[in-house]
Every structure is written in C-alpha cells, then in structure tokens.
Design a protein around this motif. Structure first.
Motif, mmCIF file in Angstrom:
data_model
loop_
_atom_site.group_PDB
_atom_site.id
_atom_site.type_symbol
_atom_site.label_atom_id
_atom_site.label_comp_id
_atom_site.label_asym_id
_atom_site.label_seq_id
_atom_site.Cartn_x
_atom_site.Cartn_y
_atom_site.Cartn_z
ATOM 1 N N LEU A 1 0.797 -1.199 0.097
ATOM 2 C CA LEU A 1 0.093 0.064 -0.111
ATOM 3 C C LEU A 1 0.750 1.347 -0.127
ATOM 4 O O LEU A 1 0.316 2.421 -0.338
ATOM 5 N N SER A 2 2.113 1.335 0.768
ATOM 6 C CA SER A 2 2.736 2.444 0.545
ATOM 7 C C SER A 2 3.314 2.536 -0.856
ATOM 8 O O SER A 2 3.336 3.671 -1.384
ATOM 9 N N THR A 3 3.921 1.420 -1.635
ATOM 10 C CA THR A 3 4.083 1.691 -2.987
ATOM 11 C C THR A 3 2.955 2.318 -3.789
ATOM 12 O O THR A 3 3.124 3.354 -4.579
ATOM 13 N N ALA A 4 1.781 1.795 -3.694
ATOM 14 C CA ALA A 4 0.570 2.017 -4.328
ATOM 15 C C ALA A 4 0.237 3.544 -4.105
ATOM 16 O O ALA A 4 -0.522 4.117 -5.086
ATOM 17 N N GLY A 5 0.492 3.877 -3.000
ATOM 18 C CA GLY A 5 0.224 5.650 -2.780
ATOM 19 C C GLY A 5 1.368 6.429 -3.050
ATOM 20 O O GLY A 5 1.142 7.593 -2.670
ATOM 21 N N SER A 6 2.295 6.043 -3.549
ATOM 22 C CA SER A 6 3.430 6.906 -3.971
ATOM 23 C C SER A 6 3.249 7.782 -4.969
ATOM 24 O O SER A 6 4.042 8.827 -5.282
ATOM 25 N N GLY A 7 2.245 7.643 -5.958
ATOM 26 C CA GLY A 7 2.167 8.091 -7.182
ATOM 27 C C GLY A 7 2.284 9.833 -7.215
ATOM 28 O O GLY A 7 2.741 10.225 -8.174
ATOM 29 N N ARG A 8 1.717 10.216 -6.090
ATOM 30 C CA ARG A 8 1.598 11.702 -6.190
ATOM 31 C C ARG A 8 3.043 12.267 -5.665
ATOM 32 O O ARG A 8 3.280 13.286 -6.026
ATOM 33 N N PHE A 9 3.810 11.555 -5.392
ATOM 34 C CA PHE A 9 5.209 11.974 -5.148
ATOM 35 C C PHE A 9 6.357 11.776 -6.270
ATOM 36 O O PHE A 9 7.257 11.874 -5.875
ATOM 37 N N SER A 10 5.680 11.699 -7.244
ATOM 38 C CA SER A 10 6.778 11.657 -8.454
ATOM 39 C C SER A 10 6.918 12.967 -8.800
ATOM 40 O O SER A 10 6.205 13.895 -9.006
ATOM 41 N N SER A 11 8.265 13.348 -9.408
ATOM 42 C CA SER A 11 8.833 14.706 -9.752
ATOM 43 C C SER A 11 8.049 15.032 -11.112
ATOM 44 O O SER A 11 8.053 16.143 -11.424
ATOM 45 N N ASP A 12 7.357 14.018 -11.775
ATOM 46 C CA ASP A 12 6.727 14.360 -13.080
ATOM 47 C C ASP A 12 5.441 15.339 -12.771
ATOM 48 O O ASP A 12 4.973 16.379 -13.220
ATOM 49 N N LYS A 13 5.003 14.968 -11.296
ATOM 50 C CA LYS A 13 3.746 15.636 -10.844
ATOM 51 C C LYS A 13 3.884 17.084 -10.524
ATOM 52 O O LYS A 13 3.261 18.106 -10.922
ATOM 53 N N THR A 14 5.140 17.136 -9.606
ATOM 54 C CA THR A 14 5.344 18.654 -9.273
ATOM 55 C C THR A 14 5.943 19.342 -10.740
ATOM 56 O O THR A 14 5.604 20.477 -10.674
ATOM 57 N N VAL A 15 6.867 18.718 -11.526
ATOM 58 C CA VAL A 15 7.268 19.674 -12.612
ATOM 59 C C VAL A 15 6.053 19.969 -13.720
ATOM 60 O O VAL A 15 5.975 21.082 -14.064
ATOM 61 N N GLY A 16 5.096 18.975 -13.717
ATOM 62 C CA GLY A 16 3.846 19.500 -14.436
ATOM 63 C C GLY A 16 3.067 20.759 -13.683
ATOM 64 O O GLY A 16 2.785 21.580 -14.657
ATOM 65 N N GLU A 17 3.250 20.603 -12.404
ATOM 66 C CA GLU A 17 2.347 21.788 -11.731
ATOM 67 C C GLU A 17 3.220 23.093 -12.194
ATOM 68 O O GLU A 17 2.674 24.062 -12.333
ATOM 69 N N TYR A 18 4.410 23.057 -11.834
ATOM 70 C CA TYR A 18 5.410 24.146 -12.201
ATOM 71 C C TYR A 18 5.309 24.670 -13.566
ATOM 72 O O TYR A 18 5.003 25.971 -13.855
ATOM 73 N N ALA A 19 5.121 23.794 -14.331
ATOM 74 C CA ALA A 19 5.147 24.131 -15.770
ATOM 75 C C ALA A 19 3.708 24.881 -16.026
ATOM 76 O O ALA A 19 3.916 26.036 -16.781
ATOM 77 N N HIS A 20 2.646 24.439 -15.626
ATOM 78 C CA HIS A 20 1.387 24.954 -15.896
ATOM 79 C C HIS A 20 1.201 26.248 -15.081
ATOM 80 O O HIS A 20 0.777 27.200 -15.577
ATOM 81 N N GLN A 21 1.477 26.183 -13.774
ATOM 82 C CA GLN A 21 1.102 27.560 -13.007
ATOM 83 C C GLN A 21 2.237 28.333 -12.749
ATOM 84 O O GLN A 21 1.852 29.488 -12.320
ATOM 85 N N THR A 22 3.351 28.012 -13.024
ATOM 86 C CA THR A 22 4.382 29.011 -12.711
ATOM 87 C C THR A 22 5.312 29.272 -14.027
ATOM 88 O O THR A 22 5.271 30.392 -14.182
ATOM 89 N N TRP A 23 5.832 28.567 -14.730
ATOM 90 C CA TRP A 23 6.348 28.936 -15.896
ATOM 91 C C TRP A 23 5.894 29.230 -17.261
ATOM 92 O O TRP A 23 6.358 29.957 -18.123
ATOM 93 N N GLY A 24 4.629 28.619 -17.320
ATOM 94 C CA GLY A 24 3.709 28.855 -18.441
ATOM 95 C C GLY A 24 4.457 28.543 -19.713
ATOM 96 O O GLY A 24 4.683 29.099 -20.838
ATOM 97 N N ILE A 25 4.889 27.227 -19.469
ATOM 98 C CA ILE A 25 5.597 26.398 -20.786
ATOM 99 C C ILE A 25 4.846 25.251 -21.228
ATOM 100 O O ILE A 25 3.946 24.549 -20.278
ATOM 101 N N GLU A 26 4.935 24.806 -22.238
ATOM 102 C CA GLU A 26 4.232 23.904 -22.969
ATOM 103 C C GLU A 26 5.413 22.583 -23.508
ATOM 104 O O GLU A 26 6.183 22.811 -24.003
#
Ligand code: 7GP
Length: 829
Positions: free
Chosen positions: A798-823
């Motif tokens: 269950l720990s592994t199963a719940g770890s998806g939110r802590f991928s840097s892909d997610k972080t970087v996606g949020e930065y790109a969209h909300q902070t940097w404005g890049i596509e």
C-alpha cells in the motif's frame, strides 16, 4: 535551404550509416571501437573499468544524436523555454539511468554478455557526480529527469565544480573529509564546448558616460574570467527528447594583454591568470548556514552572468524585440543562491541593451520565479554590502535602486510603519549592512514557491509573513517529488518488474498514478509472496554491502531500520541513537523468556556532517561509540546491531533504500521543508516511522495514518512546548539513556557533554525529550507490525501504491502549468 546546402547535406548523409543502431552486434562493434580508439586499449585486453569507459562513450554517442535532434527541433519551433538556475545538481551515476531512459538497457546487457562482461558490474565502476549537498541538489536532478521525460523545452544551468562534495572517511568513529577530485578519471557524460564561452566581469568601478543627451552607467571591471560551457545531455524516458544541463567552468580570460618585463614577472603573471580557475574549483559543503565569503559570491555571479549571456544570445538569434522576452523565457531560481540573476538581467537590459529602467523592470517582473527550500533563518543568505560593492559595484547600485522604489511602494501601502519597512527592506541595516537575498527574490519574482503545503503555511505565517500580507497572490507551493526512473526502475529492477507484471503494464514509469492499481491486489497472497521475495533479495544485497563497507555481518531476517540523510540537529539522528540505547538497555535487562519475543533489528544510519558543524560531528561519533558497545556485546547477539554507513551518497542510497524495511523521517515538526528521502522509501515499499512534518503530512493523506508509524508533537504544538522553560513531559526513560551517555557508558564523556547539554533542560530546542515517549511507542508499534508479516507486506504494497503523487513528474507538471507557463515540445522520433 539553398540548392548547394541541400546537396552538401545529402552527401553528408550518404557518408553516414544513418543513426546508430542498437542491436547487440552493432553495440558490440561500437563498444570495441571505443575500447580501441577512445580508451586506447587493445580490444583484445581491457578490464572492467576500461569496458565501463567504452560502454559509456557508446551510450554518449547515442545521447548526442538525440540531443542534437532535440535542440534543432526546439530551435525550429522556438517555444517559450524554461531556464532552471541552480548552484547544485546531485546527479549521481549516469550509465544505468541513461540506458534505461534510452530504452536500450537489455540490448546493452546482451551485447556485454556476449563480450564476456556483466552490465551491473560495469555500472558499479562509475563514480558519483556529487555536485551538490543534499535535498535541494538531488531535487534539481530529479526535476531535470522529469523535464526531459515530459518533453518540456528546458535548460538547466549551474557550475561545474572540480571538487564535488567531500568524501566522508571515518577514523576511530570520527568524520574526516577528503577532497572529491571526481574528474580524475575523465567524465564521458559531459561535452566540453570550448567555443561556447563568455567573459564574466568582477570588481572595478562604475563610470557615467553621456549617451544621446542622457547619462548611462558603464561598469569598468577590474577582473575578467572566461566561463566555458560543459554540456550534460539529460535523456527523457519514452521520448526522443534529450535536454541539456549546461555547467560552467572558469578559465583565464584572453581579453587582457599581459606585458611583462622579465621571466619572473611573466611566470607570475601566468600563475595569477591561472587563479581564475579557482572560481569553479570547489563546492561549498554547508547546506544551510550562510558564510558570507567572497569566493561563494563570485561563484554565484559567475554562473549567473554566463547563463544570462547565453540566454540573451539565444533569444536574439530568433527575435530582437525585448518586449517579447517574457513570451520566450521563464527563469526559475533554485533557492536564493542564483538570485543575482535579477540585478544582472536589469543591468544587461538597461546598460547594454539600452532599455529604460521601467521597460527592464517590467520584463524582470514577468520572467523570474523562485522556490525556497528551508525554514531555517540561518539559511537565508545575506551578502555584506561592502563585499557586494567591491565585487559587483554596478549590481549594488541596481539593488539599491530596486529597494528605493520598493520602499516607496511600501510606504503607500502601510504608511510610515518603520518597523515593518526595516524588516521588509532588501537592505539590512545594523553592524554589518547587508543585502537580504530572499527579500530581493520575493520583490522581483512573480511567484515564490514552497516545497510542501505545510512549508507554505510556515512561509506565510512566519518566515515571510510581511510579504505574504502585501502580496498574497505571489505565494504558492508545489509538493516535491522524486523521479521513479532512478528511484525504482534503475535502483530496484526486481520490484519494478513485479509492479509491471501485476499492473499488466509498465506505463506507470511515465504515469505514476497507475500505481494505485496495486491497491486492489494488496491482500493477494500470491503478490505478497512475490513482494516479500523481491524485498528479501534486496535485503541480502544490502547485507553484503554492509559487510563489504564495515566488515559486519547482519542477518536479512532482522528488521532493517534506516535513517540516511545529512546529519542535522533538526533531523534528530540523536533521537534515533537515544532510542537505540533504550532498546539496548531493555534487551540487556530482559528475562530469557522475553528475549525470544524481541524483533531483531539492524539499525542503519548514514549521512555527512558539514565540516564546521560541531554538533553534527559529535552525533556521528556517538553513533560509532554506541555501535561499538552494542555490536560487541555478546548478551545482545543478533537482537540488535547498529551500523553506520560511511560516505553516504546517491549511489549508496540506490542500494540501501530498496533493502530497507523501516525508514525514519523524524525532524521536529515545522523544520523539514519537505523531505524527499521519505518519498523514495515509500515508492520502494519501505514503511515510514515519521513525525507529521513537511511532505509527510501529505503522504499520510495518500496512504493513511495506519499504514505508517506516526509520532511526536505537531507543527502547531511546537512553539508552545518550547515556551515552557522546564519540559514537563520529559520521559523517565529519556533521562536514563541520557545519563548513560553522560556517565561515559560509551566512553568520551567529555566530548559528548555539550551534545547532552544541548538537549537537556530548557535548552532542548528540537524537543527530543518531549517526543521521546511517543517515539518509543511508535517503535514498539513497528515491532508489533513486523511480527505479522502478512500485515507488514500489505502495508508495504500500500505504501508503493500510494506513492504516485510524489513523482517529480507531477511537481514539474504543476510548475510548468502554474508558474512557468511552458508547454511540451516533443521531438518526433
Ligand atoms: C532541503 C530541505 O531541507 C528539504 O526538506 C527539502 O526536501 C529539499 O531541500 C528539497 O526541497 N534543503 C536543502 O537541501 C538546502 O540546502 C538550504 O536548503 C537552502
């Protein structure tokens, strides 16, 4: 293209065999060619290290192809680009990561097998690139991997240190530091670009000159140093995109003539020139106390100036109207270390591109964003005004000008509240007048990000309270993440295969949310069995490593309990050690019948102390002293072992994390901005024993409190607990174990005295005494859970199963969209 150009291109292409091929025969041929022509060994006789070199060069060739294509594509499409500025990147090894991201891991393994080599063995030959200290630096590396994988048009910029983070050597239990001259054996992962270089200025004076009736400022430097680019290709996974991490090295500049009047004179002049190289020679090993040293300031400006010149050149290659600059450029500052980029861009736009102050300021306010990584006030950089004025005279003027306008704006907003004005001012008055780099960053950046939700709360209510009241819209957070490519696919192939098998796909390597699918199988006996097997193999591998590093034999049946991270008082390795002493004391005083119920433990601690951090060094020594006693006590036997793993670094982490059962993240609540180690353990199915601090609070939301062992004071309780001069709730056990240390049970009582003093009485700033009882309870709960292996394995899945939110892909996606404005800008295959 012109007819002539086209004919030339066609001829070039006909001379080539097309792109490099990845079948085993082609790979073997390429590797052997590199043995012969690059490494210059005979292809009939070369050892593992030489084979590693040749393999790396053949991988590098493949990286270069994609890297060329990616840049040609970016150039053609000319999207808005992200420039990620960081003084530190903790990349670790590159070979395994590269072949996995290129999708040629198995082909290489086959090719090498046929040549009589084993891929794993060769990969171990590589040294770590340790161009950074800790969390902040490793985060940059994870984010580069995500940026490449998600096809973002991004560049990393930093410094190429000749000496990375020191190597830790333990002698008689004490830490010693050895220089890490990592380039000694060559570095196939970088490409030297001698023609990409810029002059960087230092010192001198600022003169006023007349210009078309107006005045302009001209900086006449006193020293020039050349910055030469070293490019490090960063391959994405499942894409052709391969982006660039450009690191600058200092070289003497040719721009100044030397005139000498004798041999000695000439020799001295050359030697002096050579000194320019010291700017990029060594990484500062302190991760959060600011030293105010000239060399550090020069490092910061050196990399910032070269990078800004590079960015402006690239911009001008395609456009010449600076009003469009913010549509093409997002500039991310990793903490305040690169914040001199702000006055530097102002200077270039005003003094060299002749924009008006207002035009330049409008641009600056649109392009910069920053992330802060700490809550510790000592970490906030302050540059003495005298120092800044001498090294960068023009920048000091610009900062004063920015501050002047800012103060005017503040007065309009808050009136003449001098207290507030002086707290918010970029310039700190006082015995040593200084520039507050954090204030400069907040004033000029459109967005300031924290690294977890609770971190943002602390920034809003404490560290940057005044600023938050002025500009609430500027403050955001992006919870940190780590890349599953390195922290699962590279480091835990066994678990990785198992996950893909049970999910029926390996698509989770690019989309971590899919891991949630494991939840449905967490109770499945077959999965549990396979899960345990994989984890056991990893534990055996770790046990072998411990044996090799320390000569200690540990049993894989025991619970492996791990704390690896920089040594710091707030991270409370001391709490861990005191807990181990308590456990030892209990076992020693037990009846024989009770001993059989004890869950055997191997406690593993690793981490470096900053060379000048006395308390941290004492903690390392205490760990060894306690280990010495416990490990040699025949009463204890296999029930308890304490291992210190020396020279903790990225590649050690890759080995330790998959082999851990329990990991500790036990900072005093409110001190760990995020923590990223916990995420790596979580992904690998290791259970967490933790305080509700940093990103752990969000981990709890994903996996639930009963899937981990939570303890200790909460963030909001900490200030009140501290107010009490006398700590009422200190447990009896705490006093007892501390007494053992004080009384010299482990020797060195004089040396440990100050360590004990720091946590006793009202001085226990990090609340070890307060949290001790609940820490022991959490430890007992972990023991209990471990006995029930079925339950434990389920928690692990269950720990592994719940770890998806802590991928840097997610972080970087949020930065790109909300902070940097890049596509994304995906290069066709
Ligand atoms: C670290 C923080 O301590 C850690 O909590 C966080 O996860 C990590 O950054 C990444 O955001 N900070 C540093 O490594 C550091 O050097 C000084 O901070 C500015």
């Amino acid at each position: 293209e012109s007819g002539e150009g086209k004919a030339k291109a066609e001829r070039m292409f006909s001379l080539m065999d097309g792109f490099l091929k990845n079948d085993p025969i082609s790979l073997q041929k390429d590797i052997l060619d590199h043995v012969e022509y690059t490494v210059a060994r005979s292809r009939f006789s070369f050892d593992d290290f030489e084979a590693y070199q040749a393999v790396s060069h053949s991988v590098r060739d493949r990286l270069i192809e994609r890297w060329h294509d990616t840049h040609a594509y970016f150039k053609r499409k000319d999207p808005k680009r992200l420039y990620f500025f960081s003084l530190e990147f903790l990349m670790g090894r590159s070979l395994s990561n590269s072949v996995i991201n290129l999708g040629v891991r198995d082909q290489y393994a086959d090719a090498l097998n046929q040549l009589g080599f084993e891929f794993e063995v060769l990969a171990e030959q590589e040294g770590d690139a340790a161009q950074g200290n800790g969390g902040l630096a490793r985060l940059s590396a994870c984010q580069m991997d995500s940026l490449a994988t998600m096809d973002f048009p991004a560049w990393g910029y930093g410094l190429r240190y000749q000496y990375g983070l020191f190597r830790q050597v333990i002698l008689d239990g004490f830490q010693h530091e050895q220089p890490d001259y990592w380039l000694n054996f060559g570095n196939p992962w970088e490409i030297e670009r001698i023609h990409v270089s810029y002059a960087v200025k230092f010192y001198g004076t600022v003169e006023e000159q007349d210009l078309n009736g107006g005045k302009r400022k001209v900086w006449v430097p006193g020293e020039m140093v050349e910055a030469v680019a070293y490019d490090n290709p960063i391959p994405g996974y499942g894409t052709r995109n391969t982006i660039n991490l450009r690191l600058w090295a200092a070289k003497p500049s040719d721009l100044y003539d030397m005139e000498s009047y004798g041999t000695g004179d000439y020799i001295n002049a050359v030697i002096n020139r050579q000194k320019a190289e010291t700017i990029s020679s060594v990484l500062y090993p302190d991760d959060r106390s600011y030293q105010g040293k000239e060399l550090r300031l020069k490092q910061q400006y050196f990399f910032v100036s070269a990078s800004v010149q590079d960015i402006i050149r690239r911009f001008k290659d395609s456009l010449n109207d600076f009003n469009q600059f913010p549509e093409k450029v997002a500039l991310q500052l990793n903490d305040t270390h690169p914040s001199l980029a702000i006055p530097e861009v102002m200077r270039v736009l005003v003094d060299e591109e002749f924009l008006s102050w207002k035009q330049a300021w409008d641009i600056v306010c649109k392009i910069f964003s920053c992330t802060t990584h700490t809550v510790v006030p000592e970490g906030l950089e302050k540059i003495p005004v005298d120092l800044l004025g001498s090294v960068l005279p023009r920048h000091l003027q610009i900062i004063f000008d920015i501050n002047f306008s800012f103060m005017e704006e503040l007065k309009k907003h808050f009136g003449l509240d001098f207290n507030r004005l002086s707290q918010m001012s970029i310039v700190e008055e006082g015995a040593v007048k200084s520039i507050r780099m954090a204030n400069l960053s907040i004033v000029c950046c459109h967005t300031v990000n924290g690294v977890s939700r609770v971190h943002l709360d602390i920034l809003k209510t404490k560290v940057f309270k005044d600023f938050y009241e002025l500009w609430p819209q500027k403050f955001h957070y992006k919870t940190n993440g780590v890349t599953q490519r390195r922290w699962l696919v590279v480091s835990n192939p066994g678990l990785c295969g198992l996950i893909s098998k049970w999910l029926g796909t390996d698509a989770w390597i690019r989309d971590m949310d899919l891991l949630m699918g494991l939840r449905d199988h967490a109770g499945d006996a077959e999965l549990q069995q396979e899960w345990k097997m994989v984890r056991r193999i990893n534990k055996i591998r770790l046990a072998e490593f411990i044996d090799a590093m320390t000569g200690m034999m540990v049993s894989p049946d025991a619970m492996f309990d791990v704390q690896i991270k920089r040594i710091h008082e707030y991270k409370r390795q001391l709490l861990n050690i005191l807990g181990i002493i308590y456990r030892y004391d209990c076992i020693k005083n037990m009846k024989e019948s009770d001993r059989r119920k004890v869950v055997p433990r191997v406690c593993i601690i690793g981490g470096k102390a900053a060379p000048g951090y006395d308390m941290a060094k004492k903690i390392i020594k205490l760990c060894h002293a306690v280990g010495e006693t416990i490990n040699n006590d025949s009463d204890i036997d296999d029930l308890l072992k304490l291992v210190f793993i020396p020279d903790f670094n990225v590649s050690v982490a890759e080995l330790v994390i998959p082999g851990s059962d329990l990991s500790q993240h036990i900072s005093t609540a409110g001190h760990e901005a995020s923590g990223t180690g916990s995420m790596k353990f979580l992904m690998n199915g290791c259970l967490l024993l933790a305080t509700a601090d940093g990103a752990t609070i969000e981990i709890i939301e994903e996996i639930g409190e009963d899937n981990m062992f939570l303890f200790g004071a909460k963030v909001h309780e900490v200030p009140k607990l501290r107010e009490k001069a006398e700590n009422h709730r200190v447990a009896l056990q705490f006093a007892r174990v501390l007494r053992m240390v004080r009384d010299g049970y482990f020797g060195y009582e004089d040396y440990f005295k100050s360590l004990c003093d720091s946590i006793e009485g009202g001085g226990d700033f990090y609340l070890l005494g307060n949290d001790f009882a609940s820490y022991l309870e959490a430890q007992a709960a972990a023991d209990k859970a471990f006995v029930d292996q079925e339950r434990w394995t389920k928690m692990s899945i269950l720990s592994t199963a719940g770890s998806g939110r802590f991928s840097s892909d997610k972080t970087v996606g949020e930065y790109a969209h909300q902070t940097w404005g890049i596509e994304p800008c995906r290069c066709p295959f």
